[in-house]
Design a protein around this motif. Structure first.
Motif, PDB file in Angstrom:
ATOM      1  N   GLU A  85     -43.666 -18.861 -25.126  1.00  0.00           N
ATOM      2  CA  GLU A  85     -42.417 -18.409 -25.771  1.00  0.00           C
ATOM      3  C   GLU A  85     -41.602 -19.650 -26.265  1.00  0.00           C
ATOM      4  O   GLU A  85     -41.418 -19.856 -27.369  1.00  0.00           O
ATOM      5  CB  GLU A  85     -41.463 -17.607 -25.043  1.00  0.00           C
ATOM      6  CG  GLU A  85     -42.093 -16.285 -24.942  1.00  0.00           C
ATOM      7  CD  GLU A  85     -42.136 -15.440 -26.186  1.00  0.00           C
ATOM      8  OE1 GLU A  85     -41.549 -15.636 -27.264  1.00  0.00           O
ATOM      9  OE2 GLU A  85     -43.327 -14.658 -26.343  1.00  0.00           O
ATOM     10  N   ILE A  86     -41.546 -20.747 -25.312  1.00  0.00           N
ATOM     11  CA  ILE A  86     -40.773 -21.792 -25.777  1.00  0.00           C
ATOM     12  C   ILE A  86     -41.735 -22.637 -26.977  1.00  0.00           C
ATOM     13  O   ILE A  86     -41.053 -23.266 -27.837  1.00  0.00           O
ATOM     14  CB  ILE A  86     -40.910 -22.838 -24.651  1.00  0.00           C
ATOM     15  CG1 ILE A  86     -39.856 -22.124 -23.595  1.00  0.00           C
ATOM     16  CG2 ILE A  86     -40.155 -24.314 -24.931  1.00  0.00           C
ATOM     17  CD1 ILE A  86     -39.914 -22.763 -22.233  1.00  0.00           C
ATOM     18  N   ASN A  87     -43.182 -22.616 -26.495  1.00  0.00           N
ATOM     19  CA  ASN A  87     -43.931 -23.417 -27.643  1.00  0.00           C
ATOM     20  C   ASN A  87     -43.910 -22.784 -28.725  1.00  0.00           C
ATOM     21  O   ASN A  87     -43.921 -23.341 -29.908  1.00  0.00           O
ATOM     22  CB  ASN A  87     -45.295 -23.761 -26.977  1.00  0.00           C
ATOM     23  CG  ASN A  87     -45.531 -24.577 -25.593  1.00  0.00           C
ATOM     24  OD1 ASN A  87     -44.578 -25.537 -25.842  1.00  0.00           O
ATOM     25  ND2 ASN A  87     -46.434 -24.498 -24.929  1.00  0.00           N
ATOM     26  N   ARG A  88     -43.901 -21.287 -28.720  1.00  0.00           N
ATOM     27  CA  ARG A  88     -43.743 -20.483 -30.071  1.00  0.00           C
ATOM     28  C   ARG A  88     -42.535 -20.890 -30.835  1.00  0.00           C
ATOM     29  O   ARG A  88     -42.603 -21.305 -32.169  1.00  0.00           O
ATOM     30  CB  ARG A  88     -44.036 -19.087 -29.937  1.00  0.00           C
ATOM     31  CG  ARG A  88     -44.209 -18.318 -30.965  1.00  0.00           C
ATOM     32  CD  ARG A  88     -44.594 -16.709 -30.864  1.00  0.00           C
ATOM     33  NE  ARG A  88     -45.625 -16.872 -30.138  1.00  0.00           N
ATOM     34  CZ  ARG A  88     -45.833 -16.137 -28.844  1.00  0.00           C
ATOM     35  NH1 ARG A  88     -44.915 -15.851 -28.258  1.00  0.00           N
ATOM     36  NH2 ARG A  88     -46.884 -16.217 -28.201  1.00  0.00           N
ATOM     37  N   ALA A  89     -41.456 -21.244 -30.176  1.00  0.00           N
ATOM     38  CA  ALA A  89     -40.120 -21.353 -31.005  1.00  0.00           C
ATOM     39  C   ALA A  89     -40.540 -22.825 -31.466  1.00  0.00           C
ATOM     40  O   ALA A  89     -39.726 -23.034 -32.658  1.00  0.00           O
ATOM     41  CB  ALA A  89     -38.991 -21.329 -29.869  1.00  0.00           C
ATOM     42  N   ALA A  90     -41.014 -23.752 -30.693  1.00  0.00           N
ATOM     43  CA  ALA A  90     -41.077 -25.066 -31.363  1.00  0.00           C
ATOM     44  C   ALA A  90     -42.132 -25.069 -32.568  1.00  0.00           C
ATOM     45  O   ALA A  90     -41.697 -25.557 -33.506  1.00  0.00           O
ATOM     46  CB  ALA A  90     -41.712 -26.063 -30.298  1.00  0.00           C
ATOM     47  N   ASN A  91     -43.117 -24.326 -32.493  1.00  0.00           N
ATOM     48  CA  ASN A  91     -44.031 -24.076 -33.917  1.00  0.00           C
ATOM     49  C   ASN A  91     -43.305 -23.620 -34.860  1.00  0.00           C
ATOM     50  O   ASN A  91     -43.675 -23.862 -36.034  1.00  0.00           O
ATOM     51  CB  ASN A  91     -45.156 -23.421 -33.410  1.00  0.00           C
ATOM     52  CG  ASN A  91     -46.197 -23.971 -32.425  1.00  0.00           C
ATOM     53  OD1 ASN A  91     -46.116 -25.526 -32.322  1.00  0.00           O
ATOM     54  ND2 ASN A  91     -46.896 -23.315 -31.660  1.00  0.00           N
ATOM     55  N   LYS A  92     -42.678 -22.419 -34.861  1.00  0.00           N
ATOM     56  CA  LYS A  92     -41.706 -21.902 -35.737  1.00  0.00           C
ATOM     57  C   LYS A  92     -40.579 -22.729 -36.394  1.00  0.00           C
ATOM     58  O   LYS A  92     -40.051 -22.257 -37.078  1.00  0.00           O
ATOM     59  CB  LYS A  92     -41.229 -20.504 -35.187  1.00  0.00           C
ATOM     60  CG  LYS A  92     -42.431 -19.583 -34.973  1.00  0.00           C
ATOM     61  CD  LYS A  92     -43.206 -19.271 -36.067  1.00  0.00           C
ATOM     62  CE  LYS A  92     -44.252 -18.083 -35.617  1.00  0.00           C
ATOM     63  NZ  LYS A  92     -45.338 -17.835 -36.742  1.00  0.00           N
ATOM     64  N   GLY A  93     -40.282 -23.787 -35.609  1.00  0.00           N
ATOM     65  CA  GLY A  93     -39.107 -24.561 -36.089  1.00  0.00           C
ATOM     66  C   GLY A  93     -37.742 -24.180 -35.378  1.00  0.00           C
ATOM     67  O   GLY A  93     -36.821 -24.646 -36.169  1.00  0.00           O
ATOM     68  N   ILE A  94     -37.705 -23.263 -34.511  1.00  0.00           N
ATOM     69  CA  ILE A  94     -36.425 -22.806 -34.132  1.00  0.00           C
ATOM     70  C   ILE A  94     -35.890 -23.913 -33.179  1.00  0.00           C
ATOM     71  O   ILE A  94     -34.713 -24.212 -33.323  1.00  0.00           O
ATOM     72  CB  ILE A  94     -36.632 -21.579 -33.362  1.00  0.00           C
ATOM     73  CG1 ILE A  94     -37.450 -20.601 -34.054  1.00  0.00           C
ATOM     74  CG2 ILE A  94     -35.355 -21.027 -32.607  1.00  0.00           C
ATOM     75  CD1 ILE A  94     -36.902 -20.264 -35.310  1.00  0.00           C
ATOM     76  N   VAL A  95     -36.629 -24.769 -32.424  1.00  0.00           N
ATOM     77  CA  VAL A  95     -36.278 -25.838 -31.731  1.00  0.00           C
ATOM     78  C   VAL A  95     -37.122 -26.896 -32.141  1.00  0.00           C
ATOM     79  O   VAL A  95     -38.298 -26.721 -32.394  1.00  0.00           O
ATOM     80  CB  VAL A  95     -36.313 -25.464 -30.025  1.00  0.00           C
ATOM     81  CG1 VAL A  95     -35.022 -24.534 -29.791  1.00  0.00           C
ATOM     82  CG2 VAL A  95     -37.553 -25.057 -29.615  1.00  0.00           C
ATOM     83  N   HIS A  96     -36.898 -28.493 -31.539  1.00  0.00           N
ATOM     84  CA  HIS A  96     -37.749 -29.272 -31.752  1.00  0.00           C
ATOM     85  C   HIS A  96     -38.783 -29.411 -30.778  1.00  0.00           C
ATOM     86  O   HIS A  96     -38.689 -28.955 -29.707  1.00  0.00           O
ATOM     87  CB  HIS A  96     -36.683 -30.729 -31.770  1.00  0.00           C
ATOM     88  CG  HIS A  96     -37.211 -31.818 -32.282  1.00  0.00           C
ATOM     89  ND1 HIS A  96     -38.162 -32.482 -31.559  1.00  0.00           N
ATOM     90  CD2 HIS A  96     -37.323 -32.385 -33.564  1.00  0.00           C
ATOM     91  CE1 HIS A  96     -38.562 -33.585 -32.526  1.00  0.00           C
ATOM     92  NE2 HIS A  96     -38.154 -33.540 -33.544  1.00  0.00           N
TER      93      HIS A  96
END
Length: 88
Positions: A57-68
């Motif tokens: 989930e954390i990595n998905r957020a990074a891939n989607k540009g939600i977090v760096h």
């Protein structure tokens, strides 16, 4: 206030994207909270399972540009260290 049709459409798109981003950020934070709570209980097996569920989930957020990407890597790394410390 937007006057041209293109500006009105841009506003609608921004609102829709913001809603999606909020949902994704919230989902990531929920998984992080579950890991934090599992670490607080002191049970290594539960904490490890929660971490393995949270990491994608954390990595998905990074891939989607939600977090760096660096923030995601840092969070996973620090959580992993804390979970690993429970086993010792």
């Amino acid at each position: 206030m937007a006057n041209t049709p293109s500006a009105k459409k841009a506003t609608r798109k921004i609102e829709a994207r913001t809603a999606v981003n909020k949902a994704r950020r919230s989902r990531m934070r929920t998984f992080l909270r579950k890991v934090e709570e599992a670490i607080a209980t002191g049970d290594h097996a539960v904490a490890f399972a929660a971490l393995k569920a949270a990491e994608p989930e954390i990595n998905r957020a990074a891939n989607k540009g939600i977090v760096h990407a660096n923030l995601a890597a840092r969070k996973v790394s620090r959580l992993n260290n804390r979970v690993k410390a429970l086993s010792a």
